[in-house]
Design a protein around this motif. Structure first.
Motif, PDB file in Angstrom:
ATOM      1  N   ALA A  63       0.798  -1.304  -0.026  1.00  0.00           N
ATOM      2  CA  ALA A  63       0.046   0.113   0.131  1.00  0.00           C
ATOM      3  C   ALA A  63       0.895   1.417  -0.142  1.00  0.00           C
ATOM      4  CB  ALA A  63      -0.891   0.038   1.201  1.00  0.00           C
ATOM      5  N   THR A  64       0.386   2.307  -0.864  1.00  0.00           N
ATOM      6  CA  THR A  64       1.305   3.404  -0.664  1.00  0.00           C
ATOM      7  C   THR A  64       1.028   4.221   0.378  1.00  0.00           C
ATOM      8  OG1 THR A  64      -0.325   4.325  -2.141  1.00  0.00           O
ATOM      9  CG2 THR A  64       1.349   3.372  -3.343  1.00  0.00           C
ATOM     10  N   ARG A  65       1.798   5.326   0.543  1.00  0.00           N
ATOM     11  CA  ARG A  65       1.609   6.198   1.532  1.00  0.00           C
ATOM     12  C   ARG A  65       2.108   7.880   1.174  1.00  0.00           C
ATOM     13  NH1 ARG A  65       6.078   3.366   5.834  1.00  0.00           N
ATOM     14  NH2 ARG A  65       4.669   1.565   5.162  1.00  0.00           N
ATOM     15  N   PRO A  66       1.709   8.798   2.021  1.00  0.00           N
ATOM     16  CA  PRO A  66       2.127   9.870   1.593  1.00  0.00           C
ATOM     17  C   PRO A  66       3.634  10.089   1.597  1.00  0.00           C
ATOM     18  CG  PRO A  66       0.389  10.206   3.189  1.00  0.00           C
ATOM     19  CD  PRO A  66       0.668   8.761   3.019  1.00  0.00           C
ATOM     20  N   LYS A  67       4.263  10.863   0.768  1.00  0.00           N
ATOM     21  CA  LYS A  67       5.554  11.060   0.631  1.00  0.00           C
ATOM     22  C   LYS A  67       6.369   9.942  -0.075  1.00  0.00           C
ATOM     23  CE  LYS A  67       5.549  14.683   3.922  1.00  0.00           C
ATOM     24  NZ  LYS A  67       6.336  15.110   5.395  1.00  0.00           N
TER      25      LYS A  67
END
Length: 656
Positions: free
Chosen positions: A269-273
């Motif tokens: 899962a992607t995440r901010p930054k």
């Protein structure tokens, strides 16, 4: 002995070669994925594209490569067959997730039937590191040795006796009882139960003592010792357990016929930054439980993440709202009156609860910090029995009676508020110090209750035929034919004649006893204005919190949540959510209506590329690059645009 020595020398010599060459398994981009990508690049949507340059001139773009001899770009359908050894690739984030695909390549020299190779991929995300599931490559003889260990341990377990009665000397116990306790022996064929206490009282010895005397204590002790050594024997025989949990792969190799390749896929899962993910590989070679060799860490394989959330327009959005000075509210109250009477009787019927509800509404309006109560209009309606003129007059008298009742209530309420303020003032003291230093204690002046006089207006609403028709239609007791008869009576214009006609029907008693009392309603209309507001209306702007929640969800890559907030706005941010969820038709419908900014052109290029419309995709991408040069580099991050760049040799001059 010579054969055993030669066999032992084989793996030792291989380990020496591996150490000398500092051999290691390698990480590589997934060749399957690269081949698929190359096939896509190689497929020609059309041989030549026609696009417009900055000056509006027509330019032809072909699938092209540079001729090494002349240095010119020439059209070609042949794809370079060189092996791709890049250490990075661009991966597209879709719906908040990305798939990392790579290969673990194990040289043939590192493989041996007596070894187990253990490889550990480590993933580095921002400041965190995560060990992925390991990959095991087990030699045939190594696995056979593992299985032999399990077999030996199973043999040991089978040597443990689980039935304690097997240690009992039944023959001698039987002789003892027959010779010394014949009475008990006589019970041998008797199925009746004899407790240990009864046995002991009769024969002077407990059953447990007799059994213990004729039990093989040595054999039992030896068996208990075996039980206690189960863990130790497991460790002795099963030196390397066969693990199935938390392992990505454990394959058994029969022979080392060439390099072994494992295709590894990891979804995250992607995440901010998060802009990139590094994957490195380490490993070990084991023979039995002995580590023979530790592999050096591989060079990192880097995945650059392309996320459309970076296009989010975070500009605050405001709503224009018109605020009116005046406002109104209304409610209905069912007040029971005696037939032909208009006086308010709180004890009659359900009046006490109804009147209390209206009093509470009035108190809330009087103390409202935003609105000030201007006036209250009270209208009363009557049931149809009797003459219409009399009913109209009666309804007006009832409205006036209710108005007087609540006018008295407001005066009483104002007096009680003022008394409370006076009491507060009497209990509040002030301390002042004069020029001579003397202290003086005084009381504060009582505040005046800020409750304006509220004018009441009463009016007659007459006979309430509309409500009666609704009640008749909703009544489950009246039959369909009775309701049709009522509807027929409604055609009579003269209300007195209509009531007379109804009174002769068979269902009139139900009307008069059940429905008519509900027609004697009192309606309250409250008229208010905003405190401190002089103009009749003003316009104000306020932050559109719903829209900004959608923007925040878009930045956090929660595209489904973002769409729940943004779908009604149909702007660029809505289009980003649609494209990120692969809802390309919905995105196209929005983007085509927007001003052609660089971001809009680029997003259109993505959607056209997904629709296999190379002509429009390339044109929109080049338009975005002309408007903003940074999109030249952005194109390499999105696989759909990267395919177009490679297929048609875009930006070749700039690269050179």
């Amino acid at each position: 002995m010579v054969l055993a020595f030669l066999l032992a020398c084989g793996p030792t010599r291989k380990i020496g070669q591996i150490r000398q060459q500092e051999l290691a398994a390698t990480l590589a981009l997934s060749r399957n994925e690269i081949e698929e990508e190359r096939k896509v690049i190689a497929v020609a949507r059309r041989d030549t594209l026609t696009v417009q340059d900055e000056g509006g001139n027509t330019v032809l773009i072909m699938k092209a490569v540079k001729d090494q001899a002349s240095g010119e770009m020439v059209a070609t359908d042949v794809l370079d067959a060189a092996v791709i050894t890049a250490r990075f690739r661009n991966v597209a984030e879709r719906n908040g997730r990305i798939d990392l695909r790579f290969e673990i390549i194990v040289p043939a020299l590192m493989q041996d039937t007596r070894w187990q190779l253990r490889f550990y991929p480590d993933m580095f995300i921002l400041e965190d590191s995560l060990r992925l599931e390991p990959v095991l490559i087990t030699g045939r003889e190594y696995r056979q040795q593992q299985l032999r260990g399990y077999q030996q341990y199973e043999k040991f377990l089978r040597s443990i006796i689980t039935d304690s009665t097997r240690f009992l000397d039944y023959r001698n116990l039987d002789i003892f009882i027959r010779r010394n306790i014949p009475e008990l022996y006589a019970l041998k064929a008797d199925s009746s139960f004899v407790s240990d206490e009864v046995f002991h009282s009769l024969y002077g010895v407990t059953a447990q003592a007799a059994i213990a005397h004729y039990t093989n204590q040595f054999g039992k002790s030896l068996n208990e010792r075996r039980k206690s050594r189960q863990d130790a024997m497991y460790a002795r025989y099963v030196k390397v357990p066969i693990v199935t949990e938390g392992i990505r792969l454990d394959t058994v190799l029969q022979n080392a016929n060439g390099d072994f390749v494992y295709h590894y896929t990891q979804r995250i899962a992607t995440r901010p930054k998060l802009r990139k993910v590094d994957v490195v590989l380490s490993g070990e070679i084991f023979e039995s439980d002995h580590r023979l060799y530790t592999m050096a860490r591989s060079q990192p394989l880097t995945f650059y993440i392309s996320s459309l959330s970076s296009f989010t327009d975070g500009t605050e959005r405001y709503l224009t709202r018109t605020i009116e000075r005046r406002a109104a509210a209304n409610t209905a109250c069912y007040v029971d009156f005696r037939s032909g009477k208009w006086e308010v009787e709180p004890a009659l019927g359900n009046n006490r609860e109804e009147l209390a509800r209206i009093r509470e509404n009035i108190v809330q309006l009087l103390s409202n910090p935003t609105f000030e109560l201007d006036s209250i209009v009270i209208g009363a309606s009557a049931s149809p029995e009797g003459a219409q003129a009399a009913n109209d007059a009666l309804a007006k008298q009832r409205a006036g009676s209710v108005a007087d009742y609540f006018d008295r209530f407001i005066r009483s309420y104002r007096d009680s508020v003022q008394r409370a303020l006076n009491e507060e003032a009497r209990n509040t003291f002030t301390l002042t110090v004069g020029d001579d230093g003397k202290e003086t204690v005084g009381r504060v002046k009582a505040r005046k209750a800020d409750l304006p006089a509220i004018p009441f207006r009463s009016r007659s609403a007459g006979e309430n035929w509309d409500l009666l028709s609704f009640l008749v239609d909703s009544d489950s007791t009246l039959t369909a034919s009775q309701k049709m008869e009522y509807t027929k009576c409604l055609q009579i214009k003269d209300l007195d004649q209509r009531e007379k006609e109804l009174s002769q029907s068979g269902f009139y008693p139900r009307l008069r006893e059940v429905l008519y009392p509900r027609l004697r309603t009192v309606r309250f209309d409250f008229f208010l204005h905003r405190r401190g507001m002089i103009k009749e209306s003003v316009q104000t702007t306020e932050l559109d919190t719903t829209y900004m929640k959608g923007v925040a969800a878009l930045k956090d890559r929660d595209y489904k949540l973002a769409l729940t907030y943004l779908k009604d706005y149909k702007d660029f941010n809505t289009a980003i959510a649609y494209v990120s969820l692969d809802y390309n038709a919905s995105a196209m419908a929005i983007l085509q209506e927007l001003e052609r900014t660089p971001a809009v052109n680029y997003m259109l290029a993505l959607v056209y590329a997904r629709n296999q419309d190379d002509q429009n995709a390339v044109q929109c991408y080049l338009d975005a690059c002309k408007q903003d040069h940074s999109y030249v580099f952005r194109g390499n991050l999105d696989p759909e645009i990267y395919v177009l760049i490679q297929r048609y040799g875009l930006h070749k001059e700039e690269d050179d």
